[in-house]
Design a protein around this motif. Structure first.
Motif, PDB file in Angstrom:
ATOM      1  N   ALA A 211       0.819  -1.222   0.000  1.00 44.91           N
ATOM      2  CA  ALA A 211       0.000   0.000   0.000  1.00 44.91           C
ATOM      3  C   ALA A 211       0.847   1.265   0.000  1.00 44.91           C
ATOM      4  O   ALA A 211       0.394   2.318  -0.450  1.00 44.91           O
ATOM      5  CB  ALA A 211      -0.939  -0.003   1.208  1.00 44.91           C
ATOM      6  N   GLU A 212       2.090   1.160   0.471  1.00 45.44           N
ATOM      7  CA  GLU A 212       2.944   2.353   0.514  1.00 45.44           C
ATOM      8  C   GLU A 212       3.208   2.917  -0.883  1.00 45.44           C
ATOM      9  O   GLU A 212       3.431   4.128  -1.043  1.00 45.44           O
ATOM     10  CB  GLU A 212       4.269   2.051   1.227  1.00 45.44           C
ATOM     11  N   THR A 213       3.165   2.048  -1.910  1.00 47.65           N
ATOM     12  CA  THR A 213       3.433   2.522  -3.273  1.00 47.65           C
ATOM     13  C   THR A 213       2.367   3.505  -3.745  1.00 47.65           C
ATOM     14  O   THR A 213       2.654   4.414  -4.523  1.00 47.65           O
ATOM     15  CB  THR A 213       3.524   1.345  -4.256  1.00 47.65           C
ATOM     16  N   SER A 214       1.143   3.347  -3.276  1.00 47.88           N
ATOM     17  CA  SER A 214       0.089   4.292  -3.659  1.00 47.88           C
ATOM     18  C   SER A 214       0.358   5.673  -3.073  1.00 47.88           C
ATOM     19  O   SER A 214       0.023   6.694  -3.688  1.00 47.88           O
ATOM     20  CB  SER A 214      -1.288   3.777  -3.206  1.00 47.88           C
ATOM     21  N   ILE A 215       0.989   5.714  -1.897  1.00 49.32           N
ATOM     22  CA  ILE A 215       1.345   6.992  -1.282  1.00 49.32           C
ATOM     23  C   ILE A 215       2.460   7.663  -2.073  1.00 49.32           C
ATOM     24  O   ILE A 215       2.427   8.880  -2.321  1.00 49.32           O
ATOM     25  CB  ILE A 215       1.766   6.780   0.188  1.00 49.32           C
ATOM     26  N   TYR A 216       3.456   6.877  -2.482  1.00 47.86           N
ATOM     27  CA  TYR A 216       4.551   7.439  -3.287  1.00 47.86           C
ATOM     28  C   TYR A 216       4.020   8.049  -4.585  1.00 47.86           C
ATOM     29  O   TYR A 216       4.411   9.151  -4.974  1.00 47.86           O
ATOM     30  CB  TYR A 216       5.581   6.356  -3.613  1.00 47.86           C
ATOM     31  N   VAL A 217       3.128   7.325  -5.260  1.00 46.08           N
ATOM     32  CA  VAL A 217       2.570   7.806  -6.529  1.00 46.08           C
ATOM     33  C   VAL A 217       1.750   9.071  -6.304  1.00 46.08           C
ATOM     34  O   VAL A 217       1.856  10.049  -7.056  1.00 46.08           O
ATOM     35  CB  VAL A 217       1.713   6.704  -7.188  1.00 46.08           C
ATOM     36  N   TYR A 218       0.953   9.071  -5.262  1.00 47.14           N
ATOM     37  CA  TYR A 218       0.114  10.236  -4.948  1.00 47.14           C
ATOM     38  C   TYR A 218       0.970  11.465  -4.659  1.00 47.14           C
ATOM     39  O   TYR A 218       0.677  12.578  -5.126  1.00 47.14           O
ATOM     40  CB  TYR A 218      -0.770   9.915  -3.745  1.00 47.14           C
ATOM     41  N   ALA A 219       2.049  11.269  -3.899  1.00 42.89           N
ATOM     42  CA  ALA A 219       2.914  12.384  -3.515  1.00 42.89           C
ATOM     43  C   ALA A 219       3.651  12.981  -4.714  1.00 42.89           C
ATOM     44  O   ALA A 219       4.084  14.138  -4.659  1.00 42.89           O
ATOM     45  CB  ALA A 219       3.925  11.922  -2.464  1.00 42.89           C
ATOM     46  N   GLN A 220       3.772  12.204  -5.786  1.00 39.38           N
ATOM     47  CA  GLN A 220       4.423  12.704  -6.996  1.00 39.38           C
ATOM     48  C   GLN A 220       3.464  13.495  -7.886  1.00 39.38           C
ATOM     49  O   GLN A 220       3.832  13.918  -8.981  1.00 39.38           O
ATOM     50  CB  GLN A 220       5.009  11.531  -7.783  1.00 39.38           C
ATOM     51  N   GLY A 221       2.241  13.703  -7.387  1.00 40.70           N
ATOM     52  CA  GLY A 221       1.273  14.524  -8.101  1.00 40.70           C
ATOM     53  C   GLY A 221       0.521  13.806  -9.196  1.00 40.70           C
ATOM     54  O   GLY A 221       0.122  14.428 -10.190  1.00 40.70           O
ATOM     55  N   ALA A 222       0.300  12.513  -9.040  1.00 36.85           N
ATOM     56  CA  ALA A 222      -0.406  11.732 -10.059  1.00 36.85           C
ATOM     57  C   ALA A 222      -1.811  12.286 -10.291  1.00 36.85           C
ATOM     58  O   ALA A 222      -2.557  12.546  -9.341  1.00 36.85           O
ATOM     59  CB  ALA A 222      -0.496  10.272  -9.638  1.00 36.85           C
ATOM     60  N   THR A 223      -2.169  12.470 -11.551  1.00 36.90           N
ATOM     61  CA  THR A 223      -3.509  12.963 -11.882  1.00 36.90           C
ATOM     62  C   THR A 223      -4.536  11.843 -11.841  1.00 36.90           C
ATOM     63  O   THR A 223      -5.735  12.098 -11.731  1.00 36.90           O
ATOM     64  CB  THR A 223      -3.507  13.593 -13.289  1.00 36.90           C
ATOM     65  N   ASP A 224      -4.062  10.600 -11.935  1.00 36.92           N
ATOM     66  CA  ASP A 224      -4.935   9.435 -11.876  1.00 36.92           C
ATOM     67  C   ASP A 224      -4.335   8.457 -10.863  1.00 36.92           C
ATOM     68  O   ASP A 224      -3.717   7.461 -11.231  1.00 36.92           O
ATOM     69  CB  ASP A 224      -5.036   8.785 -13.262  1.00 36.92           C
TER      70      ASP A 224
END
Length: 331
Positions: A89-102
């Protein structure tokens, strides 16, 4: 044959053709592509869902690919190479923090604790965490969830992982077992089945479980992009229903039955060893018995990441966790 009979036969033929076509259309399955981060007995309920036909019962044709590593798995998901990712689940946080639009949204939990064990080279009659002070500890790679959990547990027991022992973290994940077997380290942090295999062969001795010590964590989850979740919610609900059936099945069946059900996924592993590992994971509650990811587990995940200096930003539970699919599946 008169005109009326010919017309009746023609009409009957048309009806039968439509019925056959409708049945054929109704029996078609929805394809769902899943990328898994690795192949592990830790994921037994997922493989049981496949082998026991639970996905087929839900009308799902599952395409499974092992992508070997969190980065590869997330790349597969975000680039539309997969519909669902099975990853930490931590990978979703990394992606979100990088400003993912989706962003990647967590919708079903598979494992609810860390899956590693502390293995000692020497047989210890009564292990105490203090025994690690001054020792050489062969840990997991920096930045990975096993390493973060390992350091969190050490701190809980009053051990500074970077000052109270010699911490080795420069060995690749796949080479850690062989490094320990060849003489490196007094203690090592290992996943199954390597931990049990070493114990069976007398190479090491399992003295503690990092999963038990660290509490509930959404260690491995199924996630999908937010856009896919909006477009294919019914597919994801069907997927999660199949998963929930398997979670219940694995929790209730004898371990030897579970081992036989998933042995085809581990051709180089003896079924007896698989049963031993399933028993160990199940007895300590590593396998989630429900796909619903709880807020407390999400908070614990971020606490562990923050302590390790790996949390890019705090993310609210409701931002990256969708509970409606799991709630629908379990109801």
């Amino acid at each position: 044959m008169n005109v009326i009979k010919k017309a009746a036969l023609l009409l009957l033929s048309v009806v039968l053709l439509i019925s056959i076509s409708a049945c054929s259309f109704g029996s078609s399955k929805d394809t769902i592509r899943v990328s898994e981060v690795t192949r592990s007995i830790f994921y037994a309920p997922f493989y049981a869902a496949i082998s026991q036909g639970f996905f087929e019962e839900e009308g799902i044709d599952l395409e499974l690919t092992t992508t070997w590593g969190g980065d590869n798995t997330m790349t597969s998901l975000l680039s539309d190479g997969a519909d669902i990712a099975l990853v930490g689940a931590e990978t979703s946080i990394y992606v979100y923090a990088q400003g993912a639009t989706d962003p990647a949204i967590n919708f079903a939990q598979l494992t609810q604790s860390d899956g590693t064990f502390l293995v000692s080279r020497e047989q210890l009659d009564s292990f105490e965490w203090e025994d690690l002070k001054g020792s050489t500890f062969l840990g997991q790679r920096t930045g990975g969830m096993p390493q973060m959990v390992g350091e969190h547990v050490l701190r809980q027991h009053g051990i500074d992982p970077h000052n109270d022992l010699q911490l080795i973290q420069n060995i690749d994940f796949g080479n850690i077992p062989s490094a320990f077997a060849s003489g490196t380290g007094d203690f090592v942090q290992l996943f199954e089945p390597q931990a049990s295999l070493f114990e069976n062969e007398g190479i090491g001795h399992i003295v503690a479980s990092f999963g038990t010590e660290s509490g509930s964590v959404p260690y491995t989850v199924f996630m999908a992009k937010q856009s896919y979740m909006g477009e294919e919610k019914e597919k994801l609900e069907a997927f999660t229903r199949a998963l929930y059936k398997a979670q219940t099945w694995v929790d209730e069946q004898p371990v030897d039955v579970v081992a036989e059900a998933i042995v085809s996924f581990f051709e180089d592993t003896d079924v007896e060893l698989i049963a031993q590992v399933v028993e160990r994971y199940r007895s300590q509650g590593s396998y989630a018995t429900s796909p619903l990811l709880q807020p407390e587990a999400w908070d614990n995940l971020q606490l562990i990441m923050d302590e390790a200096g790996e949390l890019p930003q705090q993310v609210d539970y409701d931002e990256l966790v969708n509970t409606s699919i799991a709630e629908s599946a379990t109801n």
